[in-house]
Enzyme design. Structure first.
Site, PDB file in Angstrom:
ATOM      1  N   ASP A 107      -9.919   8.594  12.421  1.00  0.00           N
ATOM      2  CA  ASP A 107      -9.865   8.213  11.007  1.00  0.00           C
ATOM      3  C   ASP A 107     -10.438   6.818  10.777  1.00  0.00           C
ATOM      4  O   ASP A 107      -9.898   6.031  10.006  1.00  0.00           O
ATOM      5  CB  ASP A 107      -8.434   8.290  10.488  1.00  0.00           C
ATOM      6  CG  ASP A 107      -8.367   8.401   8.960  1.00  0.00           C
ATOM      7  OD1 ASP A 107      -9.401   8.730   8.340  1.00  0.00           O
ATOM      8  OD2 ASP A 107      -7.284   8.168   8.390  1.00  0.00           O
ATOM      9  N   PHE A 167       3.196   9.554   3.081  1.00  0.00           N
ATOM     10  CA  PHE A 167       4.597   9.969   2.965  1.00  0.00           C
ATOM     11  C   PHE A 167       5.516   8.877   2.436  1.00  0.00           C
ATOM     12  O   PHE A 167       6.722   9.086   2.327  1.00  0.00           O
ATOM     13  CB  PHE A 167       5.114  10.417   4.336  1.00  0.00           C
ATOM     14  CG  PHE A 167       4.210  11.402   5.011  1.00  0.00           C
ATOM     15  CD1 PHE A 167       4.033  12.676   4.490  1.00  0.00           C
ATOM     16  CD2 PHE A 167       3.519  11.070   6.163  1.00  0.00           C
ATOM     17  CE1 PHE A 167       3.193  13.593   5.106  1.00  0.00           C
ATOM     18  CE2 PHE A 167       2.689  11.978   6.791  1.00  0.00           C
ATOM     19  CZ  PHE A 167       2.520  13.242   6.254  1.00  0.00           C
ATOM     20  N   GLY A 168       4.974   7.714   2.128  1.00  0.00           N
ATOM     21  CA  GLY A 168       5.821   6.627   1.644  1.00  0.00           C
ATOM     22  C   GLY A 168       5.034   5.345   1.477  1.00  0.00           C
ATOM     23  O   GLY A 168       3.805   5.320   1.576  1.00  0.00           O
ATOM     24  N   GLY A 192       0.827  -1.197   0.000  1.00  0.00           N
ATOM     25  CA  GLY A 192       0.000   0.000   0.000  1.00  0.00           C
ATOM     26  C   GLY A 192       0.861   1.245   0.000  1.00  0.00           C
ATOM     27  O   GLY A 192       2.087   1.186   0.089  1.00  0.00           O
ATOM     28  N   ARG A 193       0.194   2.373  -0.096  1.00  0.00           N
ATOM     29  CA  ARG A 193       0.896   3.646  -0.109  1.00  0.00           C
ATOM     30  C   ARG A 193       0.262   4.577   0.902  1.00  0.00           C
ATOM     31  O   ARG A 193      -0.954   4.756   0.925  1.00  0.00           O
ATOM     32  CB  ARG A 193       0.838   4.264  -1.509  1.00  0.00           C
ATOM     33  CG  ARG A 193       1.647   5.560  -1.622  1.00  0.00           C
ATOM     34  CD  ARG A 193       1.823   5.979  -3.060  1.00  0.00           C
ATOM     35  NE  ARG A 193       0.570   6.411  -3.657  1.00  0.00           N
ATOM     36  CZ  ARG A 193       0.489   7.217  -4.717  1.00  0.00           C
ATOM     37  NH1 ARG A 193       1.605   7.664  -5.282  1.00  0.00           N
ATOM     38  NH2 ARG A 193      -0.671   7.565  -5.213  1.00  0.00           N
TER      39      ARG A 193
END
Length: 586
Positions: free
Chosen positions: A341, A229-230, A225-226
């Site tokens: 979140d 920030f990285g 996954g992404r």
């Protein structure tokens, strides 16, 4: 060519998941004799006391190995281990079964009903002399002071259990007997253990536990996954062969978005929360350009992926996932954090079908002045959007998570998040909000969702409605997760099984790459701003306290390695790679 490389990396990743037993690719960096001697000398005088050591899982395992393999005191050790196991269990049923097994094994009869009878039978079963003076002294010295092996996790569920089990034995019974037996065991084996090879190996691993890990200690698999920030990759700890997930955050990208504090918050929150319902941080370390988090590898994909596959979850699935997520939220709240979140993308599934909350990047401590929208629009609680008469944003607390939970629960049941729906968009537009974002925000503040009876039975509609009450003080969950647990929609749930993490999941994911293709995940572009960004000394100092090793996770990793090594009957050594490195994936 790119597709071929993706296929190769996918195959390596799947192969690693399905391998039987660890496959280390690097030797443990054991300290030399002088270094270990100096390290021992630096420790407090009581550091190597048997009681202190046995408060940790790996030293307790090493002592057990020594006692069972090198002495004739196995019975005492087995009793101590059973007491530890009893104290870790949650609920009357589980504790009652363990209690019965212990009485049968060590008391000689299931009819033993008091401490005197059980103590007498123990004296016959376990060669030792236990007097009233022993009992009085050891109870005073050990019980209730957080020392001795029984203290391992002992208080975790005491309040919920209420100190009762099905055989009517008081918990203090096992405290007292464990204290006595452990005192006898210590007298008989402590000196021998201290001079043994097992003790020396234990010291080597305790030394390594304090040593920082680095990027070269891990071998990477495919991208999973992404993040902001990285990338997130599957990886393997080279020395033990243990599989983890590696989250990498580039310091330049963090700096450009001025997100240093959010990044630090995630690291601190992950280290603070220890729950089977939240992804656990194993290691944290830095390089010149990146910061790293090593986490539980959840190979089953996220719940957004599974929702897309199934359209919606069955009631059994929805209840199981909701129960675990709810307990994960409560674990964060208990530590003073609000998650902010909650959404299906942030709930990961393990290869065993169990789910955990992940990505604590927006989690923060609850304060009286906490305000501002955070997370994902459509899951935001109304209090994140409200303003007072002067136009200032209003403070909020933990209840924003229960609102997001309600949105997500409705999505589990129907396949649609109530405030990311066509109905919500139309509501806002009909009220004059032409922009999509503002229309959704207005719906969040004013709209009461309708519950389609084809998807929502009476209890489902009721719990979702109560979780989505605009006034957070009237919202279900204002007084904690217990309010949700008591709701009729959860009436089929066996909370003892859920809380003790023993409930069998309703769905087991396939042994496959349960994630988007690597091409869909994509890569970060290095634009002009990124290339021109320079990291200064003050930027590096932000992460001066980043490095961390989870002691319990490290010790579990070591125990698993040693157990597999013992089963093999030989040392578990890495293959000799031609390049001598750790990055060969076998």
């Amino acid at each position: 060519m790119e597709e071929l490389q993706d296929a190769i990396e996918d195959a390596q990743y799947v192969n690693a998941m399905t391998d039987e037993g660890p496959k280390p690719s690097k030797e443990w960096p054991y300290p030399d004799k002088q270094t270990l001697t100096d390290w021992k000398a630096s420790k407090p005088s009581d550091f190597f006391d048997l009681e202190k050591l046995c408060e940790q899982s790996m030293p307790l395992y090493m002592l057990s190995r020594y006692v069972k393999e090198e002495t004739s005191n196995s019975a005492e050790m087995l009793f101590v281990e059973d007491c530890c196991r009893y104290r870790r269990l949650y609920g009357n049923v589980a504790r009652g079964a363990q209690c019965t097994a212990m009485v049968e094994a060590f008391g000689g009869s299931t009819e033993v009903q008091n401490i005197d009878m059980l103590e007498s039978n123990l004296e016959r079963k376990i060669h030792g002399s236990y007097t009233d003076a022993d009992l009085e002294k050891m109870t005073a010295d050990t019980v209730g002071k957080g020392t001795g092996p029984l203290a391992l996790g002992g208080a975790l569920w005491d309040e919920a259990v209420g100190g009762h089990n099905s055989k009517n034995y008081d918990d203090l019974l096992w405290d007292k007997l464990d204290a006595i037996v452990f005192a006898q065991l210590k007298t008989k084996v402590a000196a021998g253990f201290k001079g043994s090879l097992m003790h020396e190996k234990m010291c080597q691993f305790l030394y390594l536990q304090e040593a920082a890990v680095e990027e070269d200690d891990f071998a990477l698999f495919r991208v999973l996954g992404r993040g902001g920030f990285g990338m997130v990759n599957g990886c393997k700890k080279c020395t033990s062969g243990k599989l983890y997930a590696m989250k990498v955050m580039n310091k330049k990208r963090v700096k450009l978005k001025r997100s240093e504090q959010l990044t630090l918050n995630e690291r601190v929150a992950l280290a603070a929360v220890d729950s089977p319902f939240v992804v656990s941080l194993k290691y944290a370390f830095v390089s010149e350009v990146d910061v790293f988090l090593i986490l539980d590898l959840m190979t089953g994909g996220d719940l957004s992926f599974h929702l897309a596959q199934k359209q919606k979850f069955s009631k059994e699935e929805a209840q199981y996932y909701a129960a675990r997520i709810m307990l994960g939220c409560q674990a964060l709240h208990d530590e003073g954090y609000v998650y902010r979140d909650l959404k299906p993308e942030n709930i990961l599934m393990g290869d065993d079908g169990k789910v955990r909350i992940t990505d604590l990047g927006l989690a923060c401590k609850i304060t009286k002045t906490l305000h501002g929208a955070a997370g994902t629009r459509g899951y935001w609680a109304p209090e994140m959007l409200r303003r007072d008469k002067k136009g200032k944003k209003m403070p909020y607390g933990h209840c924003v998570d229960w609102w997001s939970f309600g949105c997500m629960l409705a999505e589990f049941i129907s396949g649609v998040c109530p405030f990311r729906s066509e109905a919500a968009l139309k509501y806002g537009q009909d009220k004059g909000k032409t922009e999509k974002e503002k229309a959704i925000d207005l719906a969040t503040l004013e709209m009461d969702p309708e519950w389609d009876p084809e998807s929502f039975d009476e209890d489902a509609a009721d719990i979702c409605s109560k979780l989505l009450i605009k006034d957070e003080k009237k919202r279900l969950g204002w007084n904690g997760a217990k309010e949700l647990m008591d709701h009729p929609w959860f009436k089929e749930i066996d909370w003892e099984m859920i809380i003790s993490d023993r409930q069998v999941p309703p769905y087991i994911p396939p042994k496959d790459v349960n994630a988007a293709s690597q091409s869909d995940i994509g890569q970060f572009s290095e634009d002009k701003a990124f290339k021109n960004c320079k990291l200064e000394e003050k930027d590096q100092q932000v992460y001066k306290d980043w490095n961390w090793t989870n002691p319990r996770s490290f010790q579990t990793e070591v125990i698993e390695f040693l157990m597999y090594e013992k089963a093999l009957g030989r040392p578990l050594t890495p293959p000799r790679a031609a390049n001598g490195g750790c990055c060969q994936i076998s």
